[in-house]
Design a protein around this motif. Structure first.
Motif, PDB file in Angstrom:
ATOM      1  N   LEU A  17     -62.891 103.662  25.062  1.00  0.00           N
ATOM      2  CA  LEU A  17     -62.251 104.757  24.314  1.00  0.00           C
ATOM      3  C   LEU A  17     -62.582 106.133  24.904  1.00  0.00           C
ATOM      4  O   LEU A  17     -61.725 107.007  24.975  1.00  0.00           O
ATOM      5  CB  LEU A  17     -62.679 104.697  22.842  1.00  0.00           C
ATOM      6  CG  LEU A  17     -62.030 105.742  21.931  1.00  0.00           C
ATOM      7  CD1 LEU A  17     -60.556 105.457  21.749  1.00  0.00           C
ATOM      8  CD2 LEU A  17     -62.715 105.780  20.562  1.00  0.00           C
ATOM      9  N   GLY A  18     -63.851 106.306  25.327  1.00  0.00           N
ATOM     10  CA  GLY A  18     -64.266 107.619  25.836  1.00  0.00           C
ATOM     11  C   GLY A  18     -63.413 108.102  26.997  1.00  0.00           C
ATOM     12  O   GLY A  18     -63.125 109.298  27.113  1.00  0.00           O
ATOM     13  N   TRP A  19     -62.988 107.179  27.854  1.00  0.00           N
ATOM     14  CA  TRP A  19     -62.176 107.581  29.011  1.00  0.00           C
ATOM     15  C   TRP A  19     -60.809 108.086  28.568  1.00  0.00           C
ATOM     16  O   TRP A  19     -60.276 109.042  29.135  1.00  0.00           O
ATOM     17  CB  TRP A  19     -62.015 106.399  29.976  1.00  0.00           C
ATOM     18  CG  TRP A  19     -63.323 105.998  30.560  1.00  0.00           C
ATOM     19  CD1 TRP A  19     -64.066 104.888  30.246  1.00  0.00           C
ATOM     20  CD2 TRP A  19     -64.104 106.734  31.523  1.00  0.00           C
ATOM     21  NE1 TRP A  19     -65.233 104.885  30.955  1.00  0.00           N
ATOM     22  CE2 TRP A  19     -65.284 105.994  31.755  1.00  0.00           C
ATOM     23  CE3 TRP A  19     -63.902 107.927  32.210  1.00  0.00           C
ATOM     24  CZ2 TRP A  19     -66.263 106.423  32.644  1.00  0.00           C
ATOM     25  CZ3 TRP A  19     -64.878 108.349  33.095  1.00  0.00           C
ATOM     26  CH2 TRP A  19     -66.049 107.600  33.316  1.00  0.00           C
ATOM     27  N   MET A  75     -58.363 104.804  18.799  1.00  0.00           N
ATOM     28  CA  MET A  75     -59.146 103.830  18.028  1.00  0.00           C
ATOM     29  C   MET A  75     -58.219 102.901  17.253  1.00  0.00           C
ATOM     30  O   MET A  75     -58.374 101.675  17.273  1.00  0.00           O
ATOM     31  CB  MET A  75     -60.100 104.574  17.090  1.00  0.00           C
ATOM     32  CG  MET A  75     -61.013 103.706  16.260  1.00  0.00           C
ATOM     33  SD  MET A  75     -60.307 103.210  14.676  1.00  0.00           S
ATOM     34  CE  MET A  75     -60.451 104.732  13.730  1.00  0.00           C
ATOM     35  N   LEU A  76     -57.240 103.492  16.565  1.00  0.00           N
ATOM     36  CA  LEU A  76     -56.326 102.657  15.779  1.00  0.00           C
ATOM     37  C   LEU A  76     -55.534 101.726  16.695  1.00  0.00           C
ATOM     38  O   LEU A  76     -55.323 100.555  16.378  1.00  0.00           O
ATOM     39  CB  LEU A  76     -55.378 103.535  14.958  1.00  0.00           C
ATOM     40  CG  LEU A  76     -56.033 104.355  13.850  1.00  0.00           C
ATOM     41  CD1 LEU A  76     -54.996 105.226  13.152  1.00  0.00           C
ATOM     42  CD2 LEU A  76     -56.721 103.466  12.829  1.00  0.00           C
ATOM     43  N   GLY A 121     -63.285  95.060   8.232  1.00  0.00           N
ATOM     44  CA  GLY A 121     -64.705  95.123   8.556  1.00  0.00           C
ATOM     45  C   GLY A 121     -65.073  94.398   9.824  1.00  0.00           C
ATOM     46  O   GLY A 121     -66.239  94.067  10.040  1.00  0.00           O
ATOM     47  N   SER A 122     -64.085  94.153  10.680  1.00  0.00           N
ATOM     48  CA  SER A 122     -64.324  93.386  11.894  1.00  0.00           C
ATOM     49  C   SER A 122     -65.290  94.122  12.808  1.00  0.00           C
ATOM     50  O   SER A 122     -65.161  95.330  13.017  1.00  0.00           O
ATOM     51  CB  SER A 122     -62.984  93.189  12.598  1.00  0.00           C
ATOM     52  OG  SER A 122     -63.172  93.054  13.976  1.00  0.00           O
ATOM     53  N   ASN A 123     -66.258  93.395  13.366  1.00  0.00           N
ATOM     54  CA  ASN A 123     -67.199  94.069  14.260  1.00  0.00           C
ATOM     55  C   ASN A 123     -66.509  94.557  15.520  1.00  0.00           C
ATOM     56  O   ASN A 123     -66.926  95.547  16.108  1.00  0.00           O
ATOM     57  CB  ASN A 123     -68.359  93.141  14.618  1.00  0.00           C
ATOM     58  CG  ASN A 123     -69.473  93.926  15.277  1.00  0.00           C
ATOM     59  OD1 ASN A 123     -70.018  94.838  14.671  1.00  0.00           O
ATOM     60  ND2 ASN A 123     -69.770  93.608  16.515  1.00  0.00           N
ATOM     61  N   ARG A 124     -65.428  93.867  15.924  1.00  0.00           N
ATOM     62  CA  ARG A 124     -64.686  94.347  17.096  1.00  0.00           C
ATOM     63  C   ARG A 124     -64.019  95.682  16.777  1.00  0.00           C
ATOM     64  O   ARG A 124     -63.800  96.497  17.657  1.00  0.00           O
ATOM     65  CB  ARG A 124     -63.651  93.303  17.530  1.00  0.00           C
ATOM     66  CG  ARG A 124     -64.324  92.010  17.995  1.00  0.00           C
ATOM     67  CD  ARG A 124     -63.366  90.966  18.494  1.00  0.00           C
ATOM     68  NE  ARG A 124     -64.053  89.683  18.595  1.00  0.00           N
ATOM     69  CZ  ARG A 124     -64.816  89.323  19.633  1.00  0.00           C
ATOM     70  NH1 ARG A 124     -64.953  90.132  20.645  1.00  0.00           N
ATOM     71  NH2 ARG A 124     -65.431  88.164  19.630  1.00  0.00           N
ATOM     72  N   HIS A 125     -63.672  95.889  15.506  1.00  0.00           N
ATOM     73  CA  HIS A 125     -63.138  97.183  15.088  1.00  0.00           C
ATOM     74  C   HIS A 125     -64.248  98.213  14.933  1.00  0.00           C
ATOM     75  O   HIS A 125     -64.102  99.360  15.341  1.00  0.00           O
ATOM     76  CB  HIS A 125     -62.385  97.045  13.769  1.00  0.00           C
ATOM     77  CG  HIS A 125     -61.114  96.274  13.894  1.00  0.00           C
ATOM     78  ND1 HIS A 125     -60.317  95.981  12.828  1.00  0.00           N
ATOM     79  CD2 HIS A 125     -60.508  95.730  14.966  1.00  0.00           C
ATOM     80  CE1 HIS A 125     -59.256  95.294  13.243  1.00  0.00           C
ATOM     81  NE2 HIS A 125     -59.369  95.128  14.529  1.00  0.00           N
ATOM     82  N   ALA A 141     -65.330 106.149  18.140  1.00  0.00           N
ATOM     83  CA  ALA A 141     -64.399 107.229  17.792  1.00  0.00           C
ATOM     84  C   ALA A 141     -65.088 108.242  16.886  1.00  0.00           C
ATOM     85  O   ALA A 141     -64.922 109.454  17.050  1.00  0.00           O
ATOM     86  CB  ALA A 141     -63.156 106.655  17.108  1.00  0.00           C
ATOM     87  N   TYR A 142     -65.893 107.745  15.959  1.00  0.00           N
ATOM     88  CA  TYR A 142     -66.571 108.642  15.022  1.00  0.00           C
ATOM     89  C   TYR A 142     -67.563 109.531  15.765  1.00  0.00           C
ATOM     90  O   TYR A 142     -67.651 110.738  15.521  1.00  0.00           O
ATOM     91  CB  TYR A 142     -67.290 107.817  13.955  1.00  0.00           C
ATOM     92  CG  TYR A 142     -67.596 108.597  12.707  1.00  0.00           C
ATOM     93  CD1 TYR A 142     -66.631 108.740  11.712  1.00  0.00           C
ATOM     94  CD2 TYR A 142     -68.832 109.190  12.514  1.00  0.00           C
ATOM     95  CE1 TYR A 142     -66.893 109.465  10.575  1.00  0.00           C
ATOM     96  CE2 TYR A 142     -69.100 109.913  11.382  1.00  0.00           C
ATOM     97  CZ  TYR A 142     -68.135 110.049  10.408  1.00  0.00           C
ATOM     98  OH  TYR A 142     -68.397 110.782   9.275  1.00  0.00           O
ATOM     99  N   LEU A 143     -68.288 108.923  16.704  1.00  0.00           N
ATOM    100  CA  LEU A 143     -69.251 109.689  17.496  1.00  0.00           C
ATOM    101  C   LEU A 143     -68.530 110.761  18.320  1.00  0.00           C
ATOM    102  O   LEU A 143     -68.964 111.912  18.382  1.00  0.00           O
ATOM    103  CB  LEU A 143     -70.028 108.736  18.410  1.00  0.00           C
ATOM    104  CG  LEU A 143     -71.015 109.382  19.377  1.00  0.00           C
ATOM    105  CD1 LEU A 143     -72.166 110.018  18.621  1.00  0.00           C
ATOM    106  CD2 LEU A 143     -71.546 108.351  20.357  1.00  0.00           C
ATOM    107  N   ILE A 144     -67.405 110.367  18.922  1.00  0.00           N
ATOM    108  CA  ILE A 144     -66.663 111.331  19.738  1.00  0.00           C
ATOM    109  C   ILE A 144     -66.132 112.457  18.854  1.00  0.00           C
ATOM    110  O   ILE A 144     -66.217 113.634  19.212  1.00  0.00           O
ATOM    111  CB  ILE A 144     -65.513 110.623  20.497  1.00  0.00           C
ATOM    112  CG1 ILE A 144     -66.100 109.700  21.579  1.00  0.00           C
ATOM    113  CG2 ILE A 144     -64.561 111.634  21.116  1.00  0.00           C
ATOM    114  CD1 ILE A 144     -65.083 108.792  22.243  1.00  0.00           C
TER     115      ILE A 144
END
Lengths: 192, 491
Positions: free
Chosen positions: A67-69, A129-130, B227-231, B238-241
């Motif tokens: 995602l970062g890229w 992300m989505l 709640g999937s861990n892959r998600h 995304a939240y960190l970014i």
């Protein structure tokens, strides 16, 4: 394959196994089951937890997300397109001489370039992300389980999809049972 | 394998990122016996339970305020901005004061959600949702004022770089255009950040829904979250970014707001201290507003076990810090005005402290600098009535700060023949009071419809939330978990 007949309509609905759903009471047990599946070579399995459990990525053998890229690429797009927009609008298309400064003066364009970098990066982070998570996806076989709703409260689930190459009604069940789930069920979906 | 076989460095590595750092005096803020279900129940209760009478009373008052806002704006559209007290020489008055004040209040929300997240301050999880909601509503209120202040709000689209009938583009050398970009980016990113944080909690409400309407309504916005861990992996990244993006963003927004003043050639405005001074003041006022609202809500909705005294005390410490930063900025402004040797600059500051608006200046100093010093004492830092009173005083003080900056500079700048006074009209007051109506209407709807505490995030801070992955202490574990344990140190 299993079939059931709705007597009042006489429509036969064919069903096939969609996934195994194992329920656990603690993150430890859930993570442990994930490690077992990973070590047994399963790929299409998942854990469903009320919050992100740290260490689960390793337990499931997952790779890092790119995602970062994507965010970097869109952020730079925002920065450069902002610069190009202002250069063209104020410098080329309709030069505005204000305060005796060059119409395409760069320093005063920095704030807007910065804001557009942030804006496009944020769009990339959220919509990226989505997109990577294939959300919104309101329909998924896990929701057929009556117990699954507790994943968003205090239960921890492991699901193994029938599409996995190692999926086997007997062996997968045995593997999941060896992790001592509080409940284990086979979720079926209708054949389309 | 037991702990004894690991070196201290390895043990440190195995600690989850959420574990409190004991060396720094960190402790788990929530009770170690608290369960995941208890958090779900206490946060969902205000949304699923019966509406308290206090909510209806509050909503009636807020909705009346919203009506006042609607009426005042309607009259403004009919008559024009002449109904306000703004006039030469004070062309920026209450409207810009209110804009800067509201947007400053919003900053605490982003600070709590982004900057404290990057600093791994776990205590933020109990208040971040609440503060982020406040940010969005405050930015909405803020946006009204410059929009109306343009005089012909139906031409506001001139500020956006889209083709218009004059074939002319915005002047990107103007800080007012930078403001358009900064504030609209801020509003957009704040809404995205808030919504991303909400997705798992909306799924909780969906899964608990008793009625079909609620299941469909919450389910629609929960996007099918499972709640999937892959998600979760991509979600957490995304939240960190977003936190990383919001941090420079929030600093830029109030810096750009301060450029509106600092780039002009007006005594008292044309200073380089403005950006950091404005940001500190924004955080200060925002924390005060979060505290005011939080003290009421945790009492009314019984959330004292999640928003603990420790949380409140930490917020008071931040207010003490930012209040002192603001106090330093006030002192430094005076020093620089004297040191500059510029007679106009000196006069503006002497006029602020002793002129016709001295009452506003000293209200600002006492509310922002003097009263918050009481938080040096733990006894007052942990007293709810004291902190409630101080938080309201800070909000008043910060409004006066913006009023003092704007009005005292404009009312006597250069030539004495151009001096004048500002007198607000009932429409100035009506729109300001009405903006509270809008803010509280939105806020009360938020309290009833959206989890006011981030359920998933708070769960992640519980003591038992994160197993040590390479650790065989759990009796449920068997031989299979030993293979990936950390290698034993060579001895």
């Amino acid at each position: 394959m299993s079939t059931e007949t709705h007597s009042n309509t006489d429509i036969t609905i064919e069903k096939r196994p969609a996934l195994f759903l194992a329920e656990f009471n603690s993150p430890e047990e859930c993570m442990h089951a994930a490690e077992k599946l990973r070590d047994a070579g399963y790929k299409k399995f998942d854990t469903h937890t009320p919050y992100p459990v740290h260490g689960m990525d390793e337990a499931m053998g997952m790779k890092d997300t790119p995602l970062g890229w994507l965010v970097l690429a869109l952020g730079m797009t925002g920065c450069l397109s902002g610069f190009a927009m202002m250069q063209w609008m104020n410098g080329i298309d309709y030069p505005l001489i204000i305060g005796g400064k060059p119409s395409d003066a760069f320093p005063s364009m920095i704030p807007v370039m910065f804001e557009l970098t942030i804006l496009l990066s944020a769009f990339a982070a959220v919509f990226g992300m989505l997109g990577m998570n294939k959300l919104p996806q309101h329909h998924h076989p896990v929701f057929y389980s009556d117990r699954f709703g507790k994943f968003s409260d205090d239960k921890f689930f492991v699901s193994v999809e029938a599409a996995d190459q190692n999926f086997n009604l007997v062996k997968t069940r045995a593997l999941l049972e060896s992790a001592h789930p509080a409940h284990l069920e086979l979720v079926e979906e209708e054949v389309a | 394998m037991s702990d004894a076989t690991f070196t201290p460095a390895e043990l440190e590595l195995m600690k989850g990122a959420e574990s409190p750092i004991e060396e720094l005096g960190e402790r788990n803020l929530l009770s170690p016996t608290m369960t995941f279900n208890e958090i779900t129940e206490s946060v969902c209760a205000p949304i699923e339970g019966k509406t308290p009478l206090a909510w209806w009373i509050g909503f009636a008052i807020a909705f009346t305020g919203l009506g006042v806002l609607g009426g005042s704006i309607t009259w403004l559209f009919w008559k024009g901005v002449g109904i306000w007290g703004n006039n030469s020489p004070v062309a920026w008055a209450w409207d810009i004061t209110n804009f800067v004040w509201w947007i400053g209040i919003g900053h605490a929300g982003t600070l709590i959600s982004a900057i404290l997240f990057l600093f791994r301050q776990k205590w933020r999880t109990s208040i971040n949702r609440f503060a982020e909601a406040m940010t969005i509503f405050a930015v909405i209120c803020a946006g009204i004022f410059p929009g109306l202040h343009t005089g012909r709000p139906w031409f506001d689209y001139y500020m956006v770089p889209i083709p218009n009938q004059m074939s002319i583009w915005p002047n990107f050398k103007s800080p007012l255009i930078w403001d358009v970009f900064a504030v609209s980016t801020y509003a957009t990113v704040s809404i995205l950040f808030w919504y991303v944080g909400l997705i798992p909690d909306l799924a909780t409400l969906r899964d608990r829904a008793k009625t079909k309407a609620r299941r469909i309504g919450f389910g629609f916005f929960a996007l099918g979250w499972r709640g999937s861990n892959r998600h979760w992996q991509v979600y957490e990244r995304a939240y960190l970014i977003l936190a990383g993006l919001s941090t420079p963003l929030v600093l830029s927004v109030h810096s750009v707001v301060s450029f509106d003043f600092a780039t002009s050639v007006e005594p008292g405005w044309h200073t380089t201290i403005f950006p950091p001074y404005f940001v500190a003041g924004a955080v200060f006022s925002g924390f005060a507003m979060v505290l005011t609202l939080m003290l009421v809500c945790r009492t009314v909705f019984g959330l004292k076990n999640i928003v603990t005294m420790k949380h409140l005390e930490l917020m008071n410490k931040i207010m003490l810090l930012t209040g002192s930063l603001v106090g330093y900025a006030y002192a430094m402004e005076f020093f620089v005005a004297w040191y500059s040797g510029n007679q106009y600059e000196r006069y503006v500051f002497i006029n602020r402290a002793t002129g016709p608006y001295a009452w506003a200046y000293w209200s600002m100093i006492s509310c922002n600098v003097i009263f918050p010093q009481i938080f040096w004492f733990k006894r007052f830092r942990t007293s709810i009535p004291v902190m409630f009173a101080i938080s309201i005083l800070i909000n008043i003080g910060m409004w006066f700060e913006r009023f003092v900056i704007i009005v005292t500079t404009l009312h006597r700048d250069y030539i004495p023949s151009g001096w004048g006074m500002f007198h607000p009209t009932m429409w100035d007051i009506g729109i300001y009071v009405g903006s509270f109506g809008l803010f509280f209407t939105l806020f009360l709807l938020f309290l009833r419809w959206i989890p006011m505490i981030a359920i998933a995030e708070v769960k992640g801070t519980l003591k038992h939330a994160h197993p040590h992955p390479h650790h065989g202490a759990d009796p449920m574990h068997d031989e299979a978990s030993a293979h990936d344990a950390l290698p034993a140190p060579a001895e």
